[in-house]
Design an enzyme around this catalytic site. Sequence first.
Site, PDB file in Angstrom:
ATOM      1  N   ASN A   1       0.829  -1.195   0.000  1.00  0.00           N
ATOM      2  CA  ASN A   1       0.000   0.000   0.000  1.00  0.00           C
ATOM      3  C   ASN A   1       0.871   1.256   0.000  1.00  0.00           C
ATOM      4  O   ASN A   1       2.017   1.218  -0.418  1.00  0.00           O
ATOM      5  CB  ASN A   1      -1.015  -0.011   1.152  1.00  0.00           C
ATOM      6  N   ARG A   2       0.338   2.370   0.508  1.00  0.00           N
ATOM      7  CA  ARG A   2       0.984   3.660   0.293  1.00  0.00           C
ATOM      8  C   ARG A   2       1.692   4.198   1.536  1.00  0.00           C
ATOM      9  O   ARG A   2       1.260   3.968   2.662  1.00  0.00           O
ATOM     10  CB  ARG A   2      -0.065   4.683  -0.169  1.00  0.00           C
TER      11      ARG A   2
ATOM     12  N   HIS B   1       3.350   0.261  -2.781  1.00  0.00           N
ATOM     13  CA  HIS B   1       3.776  -1.143  -2.856  1.00  0.00           C
ATOM     14  C   HIS B   1       5.287  -1.314  -2.932  1.00  0.00           C
ATOM     15  O   HIS B   1       5.801  -2.147  -3.685  1.00  0.00           O
ATOM     16  CB  HIS B   1       3.110  -1.830  -4.041  1.00  0.00           C
TER      17      HIS B   1
ATOM     18  N   HIS C   1      -0.978  -9.531  -4.058  1.00  0.00           N
ATOM     19  CA  HIS C   1      -1.817  -8.633  -4.858  1.00  0.00           C
ATOM     20  C   HIS C   1      -2.544  -9.379  -5.982  1.00  0.00           C
ATOM     21  O   HIS C   1      -2.553  -8.929  -7.124  1.00  0.00           O
ATOM     22  CB  HIS C   1      -0.965  -7.503  -5.437  1.00  0.00           C
ATOM     23  N   SER C   2      -3.150 -10.509  -5.656  1.00  0.00           N
ATOM     24  CA  SER C   2      -3.913 -11.236  -6.680  1.00  0.00           C
ATOM     25  C   SER C   2      -5.221 -10.525  -7.003  1.00  0.00           C
ATOM     26  O   SER C   2      -5.897  -9.993  -6.118  1.00  0.00           O
ATOM     27  CB  SER C   2      -4.210 -12.664  -6.211  1.00  0.00           C
ATOM     28  N   TYR C   3      -5.567 -10.536  -8.300  1.00  0.00           N
ATOM     29  CA  TYR C   3      -6.827  -9.984  -8.794  1.00  0.00           C
ATOM     30  C   TYR C   3      -7.756 -11.160  -9.095  1.00  0.00           C
ATOM     31  O   TYR C   3      -7.434 -12.027  -9.912  1.00  0.00           O
ATOM     32  CB  TYR C   3      -6.611  -9.223 -10.090  1.00  0.00           C
TER      33      TYR C   3
ATOM     34  N   ASP D   1     -11.215   1.494  -3.231  1.00  0.00           N
ATOM     35  CA  ASP D   1      -9.761   1.299  -3.150  1.00  0.00           C
ATOM     36  C   ASP D   1      -9.340   1.754  -1.761  1.00  0.00           C
ATOM     37  O   ASP D   1      -8.599   2.723  -1.597  1.00  0.00           O
ATOM     38  CB  ASP D   1      -9.041   2.100  -4.235  1.00  0.00           C
TER      39      ASP D   1
ATOM     40  N   GLN E   1      -7.327  -4.405   2.200  1.00  0.00           N
ATOM     41  CA  GLN E   1      -7.578  -3.418   1.155  1.00  0.00           C
ATOM     42  C   GLN E   1      -8.474  -4.050   0.103  1.00  0.00           C
ATOM     43  O   GLN E   1      -8.097  -5.028  -0.549  1.00  0.00           O
ATOM     44  CB  GLN E   1      -6.270  -2.952   0.510  1.00  0.00           C
TER      45      GLN E   1
ATOM     46  N   GLU F   1      -6.441  -7.463  -0.323  1.00  0.00           N
ATOM     47  CA  GLU F   1      -5.047  -7.474   0.114  1.00  0.00           C
ATOM     48  C   GLU F   1      -5.005  -7.383   1.644  1.00  0.00           C
ATOM     49  O   GLU F   1      -5.217  -6.308   2.207  1.00  0.00           O
ATOM     50  CB  GLU F   1      -4.294  -6.304  -0.511  1.00  0.00           C
TER      51      GLU F   1
END
Length: 381
Positions: A113-114, A139, A208-210, A280, A318, A346
């Site tokens: 994340n940020r 990330h 970070h799987s979609y 998000d 997330q 996430e």
Amino acid sequence: MREISAVFFKNAVAMILCLGMSTTFLEAKTNVTKQDFGKMPDGTAIDVFTLSEGKVEARIITYGGIVISLKVPDKSGKVDDIVLGFDNLDQYVTTSNAPGNPFFGALIGRYGNRIGNATFKLEGKEYHVPANDGKNSLHGGPHGFNNVVWKGKQIPNGVELTYLSKDGEAGYPGNLNVTVRYTLVGSALHIDYSATTDKATVLNLTNHSYFNLAGQGNGDILSHELTLHASKTTPVDSTLIPTGELRPVAGTPFDFLKPHRIGERIEADDEQIRFGKGYDHNWVIDSQGPGKLTPAAEVYEPTTGRVLKVSTTQPGVQFYTGNFLDGTIKGKEGKTYNRRGAFCLETQHFPDSPNHPKFPTTELKPGQRFHSITEFSFSTR
């Protein structure tokens, strides 16, 4: 506890052998194989580990620790790959080193994340890390754990990946030894993260799987039904950095305590929705206690009947709805990945935690061991 477990296991095996009983049940049911997956531009070989049990199969590569495919059956027994990604190594390498990297399936670190203004203080010293999301770091920056080569070895039911992140790498302090184990047990993919350091540092590891439970590239995820076991979120400013508030979800588009279609309120007239261009955001999991594996989320896809349940020992998750996918990426089988064609869950510590002392700490010091577990469990109904 580990020593007690080892003694118990040793004694149990000895008893079975003395009784002349079969010990085949002690063997791993999951089939694990290793194959070549190509070479990096510098010639480094990349392996792919395939974990399979019944109709469930996960494939992980040593580049970025990426889950490149995850196949599970639907209610009729039909198997589909439900995670976004690419068919070959070159596509992963090219995309991970380009602006707008979607981080498909990758391990994320040092900091998932940020981090606001790509800056944080630790033990009185200010650290600057690379910015790759406006003025913020996302990330781990442009060269995070998602695009390094991990060492992989087969273990019972899965694969163990290790990586030494050297002191100063991407601006982070400390020589950090990281171990990530992917194991497939029944219909559940487990990710076990651990790390140690020789200097105080900050750490936030995730995957970070979609996901698209209808199958990768098969339309959007707006009709998926989501439950989040989280009563609060960490609202953000316009650059998606947390304000420091823990805000109740009640009465907002962020209330998924009961199932709602993902698309039901995704265009709501809400400042937070506008900031994220959809969802998000980080949800604060209603935890069962520190270190305990706690239900975080459940997603149901009504057409296929597939169900994904996510449990974790982490305090946050997330939820991201693929808002920045724009149809320019061609993925596996040549499929186009359009906006909101997948979602991410996430599991993590909160974004920008190093700059928010009231958030659960992400500091790791010498002599300490970071450890977390996340489980992705699949079923149908």
